[in-house]
Each structure stands twice: as structure tokens, then as C-alpha cells.
Design a protein around this motif. Structure first.
Motif, PDB file in Angstrom:
ATOM      1  N   TRP A  29      92.678  31.355  20.892  1.00  0.00           N
ATOM      2  CA  TRP A  29      92.571  32.752  21.568  1.00  0.00           C
ATOM      3  C   TRP A  29      91.355  32.550  22.605  1.00  0.00           C
ATOM      4  CZ3 TRP A  29      95.434  37.054  21.617  1.00  0.00           C
ATOM      5  CH2 TRP A  29      96.385  37.350  20.857  1.00  0.00           C
ATOM      6  N   TRP A 316      90.774  40.326  23.073  1.00  0.00           N
ATOM      7  CA  TRP A 316      91.465  39.280  22.321  1.00  0.00           C
ATOM      8  C   TRP A 316      90.672  38.941  21.027  1.00  0.00           C
ATOM      9  CZ3 TRP A 316      88.633  35.079  20.983  1.00  0.00           C
ATOM     10  CH2 TRP A 316      87.486  34.897  21.501  1.00  0.00           C
ATOM     11  N   GLU A 318      89.692  41.165  18.712  1.00  0.00           N
ATOM     12  CA  GLU A 318      90.125  41.635  17.797  1.00  0.00           C
ATOM     13  C   GLU A 318      91.577  41.381  17.091  1.00  0.00           C
ATOM     14  OE1 GLU A 318      91.620  46.375  17.312  1.00  0.00           O
ATOM     15  OE2 GLU A 318      90.428  45.674  19.176  1.00  0.00           O
ATOM     16  N   LYS A 319      92.332  40.919  18.298  1.00  0.00           N
ATOM     17  CA  LYS A 319      93.768  40.362  17.991  1.00  0.00           C
ATOM     18  C   LYS A 319      93.435  38.807  17.029  1.00  0.00           C
ATOM     19  CE  LYS A 319      95.641  42.357  22.008  1.00  0.00           C
ATOM     20  NZ  LYS A 319      96.340  42.256  23.245  1.00  0.00           N
ATOM     21  N   ASN A 322      92.340  39.635  13.721  1.00  0.00           N
ATOM     22  CA  ASN A 322      93.065  40.255  12.851  1.00  0.00           C
ATOM     23  C   ASN A 322      94.166  39.035  12.313  1.00  0.00           C
ATOM     24  OD1 ASN A 322      92.298  42.761  12.826  1.00  0.00           O
ATOM     25  ND2 ASN A 322      93.421  43.617  14.498  1.00  0.00           N
ATOM     26  N   VAL A 361     100.858  40.393  14.832  1.00  0.00           N
ATOM     27  CA  VAL A 361      99.592  41.139  15.308  1.00  0.00           C
ATOM     28  C   VAL A 361      99.902  41.573  16.803  1.00  0.00           C
ATOM     29  CG1 VAL A 361      97.225  40.639  16.103  1.00  0.00           C
ATOM     30  CG2 VAL A 361      98.114  39.946  13.746  1.00  0.00           C
ATOM     31  N   LEU A 362     100.543  40.508  17.662  1.00  0.00           N
ATOM     32  CA  LEU A 362     100.900  41.000  19.080  1.00  0.00           C
ATOM     33  C   LEU A 362     101.701  42.267  19.127  1.00  0.00           C
ATOM     34  CD1 LEU A 362     101.487  37.379  20.639  1.00  0.00           C
ATOM     35  CD2 LEU A 362      99.407  39.011  21.068  1.00  0.00           C
ATOM     36  N   HIS A 365      99.818  45.350  18.300  1.00  0.00           N
ATOM     37  CA  HIS A 365      99.203  46.046  19.174  1.00  0.00           C
ATOM     38  C   HIS A 365     100.024  46.536  20.500  1.00  0.00           C
ATOM     39  CE1 HIS A 365      95.003  44.822  18.226  1.00  0.00           C
ATOM     40  NE2 HIS A 365      95.520  44.020  17.298  1.00  0.00           N
TER      41      HIS A 365
END
Length: 879
Positions: A29, A316, A318-319, A322, A361-362, A365
Motif C-alpha cells: 500500500w 490509503w 486507513e485502508k 483495516n 476493505v476496498l 470503502h
């Protein structure tokens, strides 16, 4: 101490695997979001285009922001600029006085369209606003009115003159730069030119967009020297459709706006950034990208900073975090529980789990980044559901894959046992149920039973509900001459399908029988079947079932039967080993031996379920019995005669599986004698079939959505790429696992692996229908699977696959329509959707291939030679 050391080693390696994979994905990421090389905004923002509607509000629905909401907006924007441009004088009339209180100058907009009465009211309101407020410095009469062809240039000029005369303030109209070049008289009558410079709409790549916009600006200056030029709109959307080289994204929007503000010419230009705040309602007017031009999201949060580091995705971390925390513990537990796998296998499965969590996760969001309507949310929900089931199927198949490739040692591997002395042989009662079967086929099975080396057995032939005496009478006569241990019973009429016949046989069973064997009417058994398997019941008193694999004969010279053989064989070479390891077998209705006491105590065969064999196996497991699988072929039957027969068989299996699920659901999910592993295998064993059912729903939903995309493209669109691309990756991974497993477990040629894969996909539609029928219908009908070939006419080709052909035609029409109307090759999002439709069409193409193979029953050397000769005449070849 050694045991504790092993436990500690297993614990530490599991932690290392989970931490390594989770950290690696975080690093990926971070690498993918390296800061962009973009300058800080060098000057204050000269002005914003501003509408003011909140999320969920729309002028089309008559929903407008309150004065308090507008005041909050202006407080926010006052920190960035001292000028605003509006678009309408009838809507949000509180903007002008609120702006004055905050010392913000306003270029007041007057909206014009084809409604003359409304235009008159707009003009009157605009004049009143300009007269009343000194900070309203100029009026912009109309926005892209000529571009939309709502008015002629002369009509527009007349309205501009009226406003100019009444307000005594500068007046203009706003149009794209091209319209100004095409209308010199309009430029002459305007006090200043308000030009829209939006390179995105012209398909210009973001790297070239700023230079392109300034080039257009300079072209206007050269065409109209001395005329003041105001850039009425300049910006870039954060989301939307791709126009040629123009790609909307948060990173590209930030790059364009910060690059423009940092440009050496920006301080000398008069402009309004397009726009202050995202306006979701514009999707109905301008399409998907219309909602995403704001520097602030609809919730009034800044999309990107004007200064400092600028990653492509400002959220990014945060994602990534998670994905890290949601995957860490599942990866740890998987790595810990699979301690008997090699390290590479545990690492591989953990990485796959991490990839699945990242995709979810994507997906989670998406609602934060996009303004989705209820219909969009429905489509998104379907996509996420499809992804979840795809992930579930992928992980369960990956587990099987890992067991085959990475497991160090199998704990439960059972083999044929040495024959017992005749005096110690337990008595076996073999039950053979038949209905409308060819007599020569049944007789062949009986003769194979008579040749067995085992001596302590009987055979009960139960013919139920065969009306044609020419089918059952020859069998009866043959049995009469086979000896005292062969018995024939004809039942007509008789309830309960095959289970009813087997229950009758159970009541007729010799009292000294300890084991009941069941064999299908088409199976030719090996002489040592009972000799090698009956000793398992003597060796282990808790064993209730010993199952041998199903296998087939007479398939080598027939394309379709060859496909069936290898598709069937895969389950017994792979899935049954996987299940046997945890005593979670699927019992089959042939080549199976059952302890009679366990069978009778459990209540016999279920006549309410059309998959009585699998239902009995689950019932025995729920009672705590042990089941064994011996992977040694002791008998071979015939494959289904044609594709229609195979479909009937698989429909029955899927229907029966749902009957079992409904009948035993509480036992599968509530505490009981079933172990966690047994519950896992029975529930996940149906995942792929549920996937077929969801696939059918998804096909109908996709066709409906595609139609709506074609009819109303501005209202129906979806950011499918974010979800579909990962799902396509998972599907590709899943598709690769199957052939690799076949190659490892069966060592068959790739052509047979391909044939098995085609057949497996070809029956997906039938499985889906069986799932839905089993879930919503109470009773099913047991249909005997025909094993004998019957010549078919040419008109019979489409009959068994008419539904598949219809859906295939609909999908191909949808693909063609998208290619023709939406230029799917140029629009990546549409292209991805086309790929989805193509993948959805594959099972129906496979069904067509299966039916073709089924109607090509013989592939003899003579036929092949004739086929080769025919092809050679057309310049082709065959191998």
C-alpha cells in the motif's frame, strides 16, 4: 518438554507468518501510494463555482439547502477565497446576502433554458439581486445555453442587454471556449468573456491538461484582443467515466488543481475553480462524473491538501490498516491450525486470505468515496455478495489444494484389508434397486456379484415401479437360476423411489446379516470387493460405513462419456480424501457398505429425500458413527448416456442437497455430536453450488443493469472496476486451482482436465435450478439416470439446453450492444463490465459444448478418418 517446544515453535511460526503477510501488504500500500511530484498551491484561490446543495438534496426534487447550511458552506469557503460564482437567481437566494456578510464578492448566475416563462423569472430575480447587493459585481446570464441549443445567440444577447441595462453592471454568459470562437457577435456584446476550460471533457490526459487549457485561453485572447477573459470553470473530476486519455481520479484531480494554482500564470488569471463542493444531484444531468468536480466532498471534507505531501490515495493508510487488523488474526489461526502443512503452504494460504480481506476493505470503502443511489447500492450489494461467495469458494478450494500440495502426512488413510477366513466373514446383504433399467445391464451386474470370492452374502434385487414386463421379467428369470442367495422382488406400485425399495429390501434382509451393501444396477464389481472391505467392520466396531469410489467403464471411445468419467473421478480422488481426513464423508448410493445395526437404528433410508444416500451418511455422523473411505476401485458403472441424463442427475443431487440442508440445518449449526470439521465440510461443500445459484441471479441482474446502462447511461453507472477486477482475479485463481489439483491427484492428460472443466461449467445452470427448486419446493421426484445411449434426431439438439442457449444469446446481445453504443474497447469501466458478461456466458458456452459432445457418441478410427478427409478438402487438419 518436547511437546511444549513444538507448541511454542508452531505458535511463533504462525505469528511470524501473519505478521509478515500483513506487514507486506501494508508495505505494498505504501509503495503504491508514493507521494506525487506536485507543487504546492502557490497562490490563493481566486474564486469557486458554487451551487450549495447538500448530499441528498436536488433541485429536481425541490429539495434545497437551508440558510444555516449555506452559511456553514460560506464560512468554509471564506477560508480559501473571496469570490464565488453562482448559477441561478431563483435557487438558494440566501447566498448573496450571506456572502456580503462575509465580504465575499459574487458573480451572480442567471439560469436559462427553453422555458421562456422561467427565463423571465430568472432574469427578474437576477436583476433584483444585482441591484440590491453591491458585492454582486457582475452577472452571468446563462450557462452553456448555446452549447445545449436551448436558445439562439440573438435570443441570448437580447437577455444579456436587458440585464445590463437594468443593473448597470458588467454582463456576460458562460460557454465552452469553442462556442466563443464560433460566435464573435456574442463576444462583442458581452462585457467580458466567461469561458469554460475543461480538458477532461475533451479527452486530454491530465499530464497535458493544464498546458492544453492555457493554450485554449491564449487562443481566445488572440481571437479577441483587448477583451477581458474570465475562466468560468476550470477543474478535473475525482471520479467518473474515462474519456479517451482523460482519467478521473482523486490523484489526477489534485494534480491538476494544485498544478494550476502553482502555475506562474495563475496569479494573473481571473478564474473560478470548478467547483467548490461535490454536487451528487448532477449525475442525473451530466452523467457519472458530474457529481465529482468539487474540491470538497459532499460532506464538506477536503479531498486533498493544497500543500505538503500528496499520495494518490489520501486515505490509503486507513485502508491498509483495516486490511492489516482484519486479516491478522484469521491468518494467525489458519497458520496455527495447519501446523502439519509445510511453511510455504501456510504462507501461501495466509497471503490469499490477506488478498481477500484487501478486496473486501476496498469494497467497504466504496460508499465513502462515491455517491451511490439506492439502485447503485443494490447493484453494489449484489457485487459484494458475489465477491463474498467467490472468496468463500476460493478459500475452500484453496484449502483442498493446500492439503494435496503442502500437507506432510495424512492421518486417516484406509486401504483394502486382507481377506478374512471364511468362518469369520460377516454376513453381507447386498441390495440392488432398479427401475426401468435395461435387463442385460442388470444381469451383467448380477453376474459380477456372483463371481465374488466372498461366500457369506446374499443379493436382493428390488425392481420397483417398472411397468414394462419386458424389462423386469428377464431379470426375474435370470435371478431364479442363480442360486439360493439371490432373490428378486418386483414392487408395483411402490412409494419412496429408490429409498422405498431399499427400505423394503432392509425388511427382507436375512436376520444374520451384519452388513448391508448397496450397488447400482449398472455396476460391474470386482471379485474382491467384499473380501477387502468387510474386514474393516471387524477391525473397528465403531465403523458404520465403508465407502469405495465410484468409477466408470466403457468411456474411452466416447467424447462425452470421457468428459463425465474425469469430472466424476475428480471428487473421489480429491474431495473424498479431504473429507475422509476428518470423518466427514459424503456417502454414495453405490459401492457402499453399511453396518446393519447402525442403519436400522438410524431409521433406515429417508423416503422424503431424493438423495437418500447422502442424507443417511449425515444422519449416521450426527449419531457419532465413524465412516471410512478406501480409495481403491472395486466396481465400475456407466456414465450418464447423454447431457440431458447428466443434467437430470445433477438436478436431483442439487435438489436433494437442499432437502438435506433444510432437514439437518439445526444439527449443522447447533451443538451436537458433529465436530467443527464435519460441520465445515458439509456446509462449505455446498459453497460452489450456491455460487452457481448466485451466478444465475447475477446473470439476470447483469442483463437488467446492462439494459438500463444502454437506455439511461446518465442514471445507471457503477464504479464496478474497484470490485470486479479483484473478483476477476479471484475467479482466475480459482479456475487455476482445479486443473492443478486434477493434474496432481489424477495425473490425467491436460485434454481430459479441460474436458472435465468444460463439463463442470456446463452443468452450472442445472445446479442453480436444482438449488432454487430444493430451497423453495418441499418434495422432489427421483429420476433414474439413463445409462444407455439412444439415437437422437437433429431437432433434439437444443431441447436439453434451451434455457442455456437463451441466456447465452441474451448475454451476447448485451455485449454487442455495449461494444456498439458505449465503445467498450475505449472505456475501461465498460470494458470491465463486458469482461464480466463474457465470464457469465462461459457456463452457457460450456453447456453448448457438452451437448455437442453428447450427440457425438462415437469417436472411432473410421469416423476420425472420414472427419480428417472432410477437413482436408477444406485445407484443415486434425490430430
Amino acid at each position: 518438554m518436547l511437546r511444549f517446544s513444538r507448541f511454542l515453535y508452531r505458535l511463533l511460526t504462525s505469528l511470524i507468518i501473519a505478521a509478515f503477510v500483513a506487514s507486506a501488504q501494508y508495505a505494498i500500500w505504501e509503495w503504491a501510494n508514493k507521494n506525487l511530484d506536485v507543487a504546492d498551491a502557490g497562490t490563493p484561490i481566486k474564486g469557486f463555482a458554487y451551487a450549495g446543495f447538500q448530499r441528498g438534496q436536488s433541485p429536481f426534487a425541490g429539495e434545497y439547502p437551508s440558510v444555516e447550511e449555506l452559511a456553514d458552506d460560506l464560512d468554509l469557503l471564506a477560508r480559501y477565497t473571496r469570490r464565488l460564482r453562482t448559477y441561478s437567481s431563483l435557487e438558494n437566494t440566501a447566498i448573496a446576502p450571506l456572502a456580503g456578510a462575509r465580504k465575499i464578492k459574487v458573480s451572480n448566475g442567471i439560469w436559462l433554458d427553453r422555458d421562456a416563462g422561467k427565463n423571465a423569472r430568472e432574469v427578474a430575480a437576477g436583476i433584483e439581486i444585482a441591484r440590491r447587493h453591491a458585492h454582486v459585481t457582475q452577472s452571468i446570464v446563462g450557462n452553456e445555453t448555446l452549447e445545449r441549443k436551448d436558445l439562439t445567440a440573438d435570443e441570448l444577447i437580447a437577455l444579456m442587454k436587458r440585464v445590463k441595462k437594468a443593473t448597470k453592471k458588467p454582463v456576460s454568459t458562460a460557454e465552452p471556449w469553442k462556442i466563443w470562437l464560433q460566435n464573435p457577435e456574442l463576444a462583442r456584446q458581452a462585457d467580458f468573456i466567461t469561458a469554460h476550460l475543461l480538458p477532461y471533457h475533451e479527452g486530454v490526459a491530465v499530464e497535458d491538461a493544464l498546458d492544453y487549457a492555457l493554450l485554449r485561453y491564449d487562443e481566445l485572447r488572440k481571437t479577441y484582443p483587448g477583451k477581458k477573459i474570465v475562466i468560468g470553470e476550470i477543474g478535473w473530476p475525482s471520479h467518473g467515466d474515462i474519456y479517451e486519455a482523460a482519467v478521473p481520479s482523486p490523484a489526477n484531480q489534485a494534480q491538476f488543481i494544485r498544478g494550476f494554482l502553482a502555475h506562474e500564470r495563475a496569479a494573473k488569471l481571473d478564474y473560478f475553480l470548478m467547483e467548490a463542493i461535490d454536487q451528487p444531484w448532477k449525475m442525473e444531468l451530466q452523467g457519472w462524473d458530474g457529481a465529482y468536480w468539487g474540491m470538497f466532498q459532499a460532506d464538506r471534507e477536503a479531498k486533498f491538501p493544497l500543500e505538503g505531501a500528496l499520495p494518490p490515495d489520501v486515505r490509503w493508510w486507513e485502508k491498509a490498516w483495516n486490511a492489516f487488523r482484519y486479516a491478522f488474526f484469521p491468518m494467525f489461526f489458519i497458520a496455527f491450525l495447519l501446523g502439519n502443512w509445510r511453511f510455504a503452504g501456510r504462507l501461501w494460504l495466509a497471503a490469499l486470505v490477506q488478498a481477500c480481506v484487501v478486496a473486501l476493505v476496498l469494497g467497504a470503502h466504496i460508499p465513502e468515496a462515491y455517491y451511490l443511489s439506492q439502485r447503485d447500492l443494490v447493484a453494489l450489494t449484489l457485487l459484494i455478495a458475489a465477491m463474498l461467495l467467490t472468496i468463500a469458494v476460493l478459500l475452500t478450494q484453496s484449502y483442498e489444494f493446500g492439503e494435496m500440495f503442502f500437507k506432510r502426512q495424512w492421518k486417516r488413510r484406509f486401504t483394502p484389508l486382507p481377506a478374512l477366513p471364511p468362518a469369520q466373514e460377516p454376513f453381507v446383504s447386498i441390495h440392488l434397486a432398479c427401475c426401468n433399467e435395461p435387463p442385460e445391464m442388470v444381469i451383467e451386474t448380477l453376474e459380477s456379484l456372483a463371481r465374488m470370492r466372498y461366500r457369506n452374502f446374499e443379493v436382493l434385487v428390488i425392481d420397483n415401479n417398472t411397468a414394462d414386463e419386458s424389462l423386469w421379467k428377464p431379470v426375474q428369470e435370470h435371478v431364479a437360476g442363480m442360486g439360493a442367495n439371490f432373490h428378486f422382488h418386483h414392487l408395483a406400485p411402490w412409494p419412496g423411489f429408490k429409498a422405498g425399495a431399499l427400505n423394503f429390501a432392509l425388511r427382507q434382509t436375512n436376520a444374520k446379516a451384519e452388513i448391508v451393501g448397496v450397488v447400482d444396477a449398472d455396476y460391474v464389481v470386482e471379485a474382491d470387493w467384499l473380501s477387502c472391505l468387510a474386514p474393516h467392520f471387524v477391525e473397528a466396531p465403531d465403523v458404520a460405513v465403508v465407502q469405495a469410489p465410484q468409477a466408470h467403464r466403457d468411456w474411452q471411445g466416447k467424447i462425452f462419456r470421457r468428459m463425465c468419467n474425469h469430472e466424476f473421478d475428480g471428487f473421489f480422488r480429491i474431495g473424498m480424501h479431504h473429507r475422509n481426513e476428518r470423518n466427514a464423508l459424503i456417502q454414495h448410493g453405490t459401492m457402499t457398505l453399511i453396518r446393519k445395526a447402525a442403519l436400522t437404528e438410524s431409521g433406515g433410508w429417508s423416503e422424503a429425500c431424493i438423495c437418500e444416500d447422502s442424507e443417511l451418511g449425515l444422519r449416521l455422523l450426527r449419531q457419532g458413527h465413524d465412516m471410512r473411505y478406501v480409495d481403491h476401485v472395486f466396481g465400475r458403472g456407466l456414465t450418464p448416456a447423454d447431457f440431458a441424463a447428466l443434467k437430470a442427475q445433477r438436478f436431483r443431487w442439487a435438489f436433494g442437497a437442499m432437502q438435506i440442508l433444510k432437514a439437518h440445518f439445526s444439527g449443522l449449526v447447533c451443538p451436537g455430536k458433529l465436530t467443527l470439521a464435519q460441520r465445515y465440510h458439509f456446509l462449505t461443500g455446498w459453497f460452489s453450488w450456491f455460487g452457481d445459484a448466485l451466478q444465475l441471479l447475477f446473470v439476470f441482474a447483469s442483463l437488467a443493469w446492462t439494459l438500463l446502462m444502454l437506455v439511461a447511461p446518465q442514471s445507471f453507472g457503477l464504479p464496478v472496476t474497484l470490485l470486479v477486477v479483484p473478483m476477476l482475479g479471484f475467479m482466475a485463481c480459482k479456475a487455476a486451482l482445479g486443473p492443478l489439483l486434477y493434474r496432481r491427484a489424477m495425473q490425467c492428460p491436460w485434454r481430459d482436465i479441460l474436458g472435465a472443466s468444460v463439463l463442470s461449467n456446463g452443468i452450472a445452470h442445472t445446479i442453480a435450478r436444482g438449488i432454487f427448486a430444493g430451497l423453495f419446493k418441499g418434495k422432489g421426484k427421483f429420476v433414474v439416470t439413463p445409462k444407455a445411449w439412444k439415437q437422437k434426431s437433429g431437432f433434439a439438439f437444443l431441447a436439453p439446453i434451451r434455457e442455456e442457449v437463451g441466456l447465452l444469446a441474451a448475454l451476447l446481445l448485451a455485449i454487442g450492444a455495449l461494444l456498439h453504443t458505449r465503445d467498450g474497447l475505449a472505456e475501461p469501466a465498460v470494458g470491465v463490465w463486458i469482461v464480466v458478461l463474457v465470464l457469465e456466458a462461459l457456463p452457457y458456452i460450456a453447456a453448448l459444448c457438452c451437448q455437442t459432445a453428447a450427440l457425438w457418441p462415437l469417436w472411432t478410427p473410421t469416423r476420425k478418418a472420414r472427419f480428417s478427409l472432410a477437413l482436408s478438402r477444406h485445407g484443415a487438419c486434425v490430430s
